[in-house]
Write a protein that holds these residues in place. Sequence first.
Motif, PDB file in Angstrom:
ATOM      1  N   CYS A  21       0.504  -1.563   6.171  1.00 21.25           N
ATOM      2  CA  CYS A  21       1.143  -0.336   5.965  1.00 21.25           C
ATOM      3  C   CYS A  21       0.328   0.312   4.600  1.00 21.25           C
ATOM      4  O   CYS A  21       0.841  -0.062   3.555  1.00 21.25           O
ATOM      5  CB  CYS A  21       2.454  -0.651   5.494  1.00 21.25           C
ATOM      6  SG  CYS A  21       3.537   1.111   5.234  1.00 21.25           S
ATOM      7  N   ALA A  22      -0.201   1.285   5.085  1.00 21.28           N
ATOM      8  CA  ALA A  22      -0.893   2.089   3.892  1.00 21.28           C
ATOM      9  C   ALA A  22      -0.049   3.124   3.503  1.00 21.28           C
ATOM     10  O   ALA A  22       0.489   4.017   4.155  1.00 21.28           O
ATOM     11  CB  ALA A  22      -2.404   2.487   4.569  1.00 21.28           C
ATOM     12  N   ALA A  23       0.028   3.384   2.217  1.00 21.28           N
ATOM     13  CA  ALA A  23       0.766   4.454   1.681  1.00 21.28           C
ATOM     14  C   ALA A  23      -0.029   5.273   0.811  1.00 21.28           C
ATOM     15  O   ALA A  23      -1.088   5.118   0.193  1.00 21.28           O
ATOM     16  CB  ALA A  23       1.776   3.816   0.412  1.00 21.28           C
ATOM     17  N   ASP A  72      -0.927  -4.772  -1.931  1.00 17.74           N
ATOM     18  CA  ASP A  72      -2.289  -4.872  -2.910  1.00 17.74           C
ATOM     19  C   ASP A  72      -2.223  -3.301  -3.529  1.00 17.74           C
ATOM     20  O   ASP A  72      -2.170  -2.517  -2.771  1.00 17.74           O
ATOM     21  CB  ASP A  72      -3.475  -4.900  -1.778  1.00 17.74           C
ATOM     22  CG  ASP A  72      -4.942  -4.833  -2.737  1.00 17.74           C
ATOM     23  OD1 ASP A  72      -4.973  -4.052  -3.686  1.00 17.74           O
ATOM     24  OD2 ASP A  72      -5.709  -5.353  -2.099  1.00 17.74           O
ATOM     25  N   THR A  73      -1.911  -3.425  -4.739  1.00 12.98           N
ATOM     26  CA  THR A  73      -1.712  -2.233  -5.535  1.00 12.98           C
ATOM     27  C   THR A  73      -3.064  -1.371  -5.413  1.00 12.98           C
ATOM     28  O   THR A  73      -2.805  -0.272  -5.076  1.00 12.98           O
ATOM     29  CB  THR A  73      -1.445  -2.475  -6.852  1.00 12.98           C
ATOM     30  OG1 THR A  73      -0.199  -3.414  -7.017  1.00 12.98           O
ATOM     31  CG2 THR A  73      -1.274  -1.240  -7.673  1.00 12.98           C
ATOM     32  N   ALA A  74      -4.240  -1.885  -5.546  1.00 13.57           N
ATOM     33  CA  ALA A  74      -5.366  -1.146  -5.670  1.00 13.57           C
ATOM     34  C   ALA A  74      -5.765  -0.164  -4.090  1.00 13.57           C
ATOM     35  O   ALA A  74      -6.020   0.788  -4.096  1.00 13.57           O
ATOM     36  CB  ALA A  74      -6.469  -1.922  -5.812  1.00 13.57           C
ATOM     37  N   LYS A  75      -5.090  -0.989  -3.123  1.00 14.47           N
ATOM     38  CA  LYS A  75      -5.421  -0.524  -1.914  1.00 14.47           C
ATOM     39  C   LYS A  75      -4.083   0.383  -1.380  1.00 14.47           C
ATOM     40  O   LYS A  75      -4.170   1.056  -0.288  1.00 14.47           O
ATOM     41  CB  LYS A  75      -5.798  -1.545  -0.787  1.00 14.47           C
ATOM     42  CG  LYS A  75      -6.941  -2.184  -1.207  1.00 14.47           C
ATOM     43  CD  LYS A  75      -7.261  -3.045  -0.150  1.00 14.47           C
ATOM     44  CE  LYS A  75      -8.580  -3.687  -0.258  1.00 14.47           C
ATOM     45  NZ  LYS A  75      -8.936  -4.807   0.674  1.00 14.47           N
ATOM     46  N   ARG A  76      -2.942   0.374  -2.063  1.00 14.25           N
ATOM     47  CA  ARG A  76      -1.863   0.952  -1.801  1.00 14.25           C
ATOM     48  C   ARG A  76      -1.237   0.516  -0.582  1.00 14.25           C
ATOM     49  O   ARG A  76      -0.970   1.364   0.318  1.00 14.25           O
ATOM     50  CB  ARG A  76      -1.935   2.502  -1.832  1.00 14.25           C
ATOM     51  CG  ARG A  76      -2.061   2.989  -3.326  1.00 14.25           C
ATOM     52  CD  ARG A  76      -1.812   4.226  -3.567  1.00 14.25           C
ATOM     53  NE  ARG A  76      -2.597   5.240  -2.927  1.00 14.25           N
ATOM     54  CZ  ARG A  76      -3.580   5.779  -3.375  1.00 14.25           C
ATOM     55  NH1 ARG A  76      -4.126   5.372  -4.500  1.00 14.25           N
ATOM     56  NH2 ARG A  76      -4.553   6.553  -2.882  1.00 14.25           N
ATOM     57  N   THR A  77      -1.454  -0.765  -0.232  1.00 14.23           N
ATOM     58  CA  THR A  77      -1.012  -1.302   1.149  1.00 14.23           C
ATOM     59  C   THR A  77      -0.107  -2.258   0.990  1.00 14.23           C
ATOM     60  O   THR A  77      -0.118  -3.458   0.053  1.00 14.23           O
ATOM     61  CB  THR A  77      -2.534  -1.826   1.994  1.00 14.23           C
ATOM     62  OG1 THR A  77      -3.016  -0.459   1.961  1.00 14.23           O
ATOM     63  CG2 THR A  77      -2.060  -2.129   3.414  1.00 14.23           C
ATOM     64  N   VAL A  78       0.879  -2.402   1.930  1.00 12.66           N
ATOM     65  CA  VAL A  78       1.819  -3.773   1.901  1.00 12.66           C
ATOM     66  C   VAL A  78       1.388  -4.646   3.359  1.00 12.66           C
ATOM     67  O   VAL A  78       1.341  -3.718   4.354  1.00 12.66           O
ATOM     68  CB  VAL A  78       2.936  -3.238   1.810  1.00 12.66           C
ATOM     69  CG1 VAL A  78       3.495  -2.329   3.119  1.00 12.66           C
ATOM     70  CG2 VAL A  78       3.957  -4.803   1.931  1.00 12.66           C
TER      71      VAL A  78
END
Length: 122
Positions: A21-23, A72-78
């Motif tokens: 899930c990309a934010a 992954d905070t850097a990728k803004r993905t869960v």
Amino acid sequence: VQLQASGGGVVQAGDSLGLSCAASGRTFNNYGMAWFRQAPGKGREFVAAISRGGSSTYYADSVKGRFTVSRDTAKRTVYLQMNSLKPEDTAVYYCAARQSGGYYVEREYDHWGQGTLVTVSS
């Protein structure tokens, strides 16, 4: 924040599958993130959640020990890694974001992705 879920598909019982899930937006770190799912003919139910910093995770009893949520905070993905899948895991999976409130409660989530379908055949 806008959310885009991906990774669904058709698998056999016992297989593994990973969802992403990309934010969008720069406020990703302000949100606790979760996965919910909705099986055919049923209401939406909580699957897993992860706190803002990633230090705490929460799982529904039905997936505990089989699913793992991470971010992954850097990728803004869960992510949701699903192992030992069962036919009863078949559902549309949604990612969601919330800034406060309980992790298990659907109404606490302010932002939702469009959903991705997971089908597990027996």
